[in-house]
Design a protein around this motif. Structure first.
Motif: not given
Length: 217
Positions: A169-170, A184-187, A193-198, A204-210
């Motif tokens: 995720v960019e 801003i960042g790339i995961t 740990i987090w795909a998205l952590n804003l 907004i926190q979205v994990g890879w399992p999500d």
């Protein structure tokens, strides 16, 4: 003696071209299937790239992650006056500008609340997301990135995926008065740990399992 009528009929190449560009009224009058599978770029109708099921599922999972975050935000601000109202959509038209008409359909979008049948404007969009497929690399990374920034949409996400789900995720965002995005960042799925952590525009926190799309074993 010159013929005034002939003079009135003369049209410049620019005027002729402008007459062939699609208007918002003409776009809204399109056949439903044509409209669903098209975007408008600088007044011209363009076909959307093919979107296979893994692409669709990845966008859907991310939209679900956004939805969870919005519900938490609403719960935390219940009864608060002046708190912005946000909602989530997928593949809905967003009018970036009118002259010439440009309408894009992000794979997933966080936007300010609007009436159900109102067309979304660029000013409504807070986060737009494109899931990159093999057909859309240049469109998502060059054309759409430039258009979304020019339209002053604060955040832009590019998501890569494989058969298991999202892999990278960019995150790009506008800074100050610039009309170009800064990274801003790339995961990465195999690193972070987090795909998205804003924390902005809200948490907004979205994990890879999500974002997993593989069928259960």
């Amino acid at each position: 003696m010159p013929d005034d009528d002939d003079g009135d009929m003369t049209m410049s190449e620019q005027e002729l071209q402008e007459r062939t560009l699609l208007s918002m009224e003409e776009y809204l009058a399109l056949d439903e299937e044509v409209e669903r599978e098209s975007e408008v770029v600088e007044g011209h109708l363009v076909a959307r790239e093919p979107r296979e099921r893994p692409h669709q599922k990845t966008a859907f999972r991310l939209a679900n992650g956004f939805e969870v975050a919005v519900l938490k935000y609403r719960s935390a601000h219940a009864g608060s006056r002046g708190a912005p109202c946000y909602e989530i959509n997928t593949e809905v038209p967003v009018r970036l500008w009118d002259v010439p008409l440009t309408i894009r359909k992000p794979d997933a979008i966080v936007h300010r609340c609007r009436e159900q049948f109102e067309t979304l404007e660029a000013a409504d969009a807070v986060i737009v997301t494109e899931v990159v497929s093999r057909w859309s690399q240049s469109r998502d990374r060059i054309h759409k990135m430039g258009e979304y920034a020019k339209a002053l949409i604060p955040h832009y996400l590019i998501v890569q995926f494989d058969e298991l789900g999202a892999t990278i995720v960019e995150h790009y965002a506008l800074m100050g008065t610039d009309t170009s995005y800064f990274k801003i960042g790339i995961t990465h799925r195999d690193r972070d740990i987090w795909a998205l952590n804003l924390t902005t525009p809200f948490e907004i926190q979205v994990g890879w399992p999500d974002l997993a799309i593989a069928l259960p074993a």
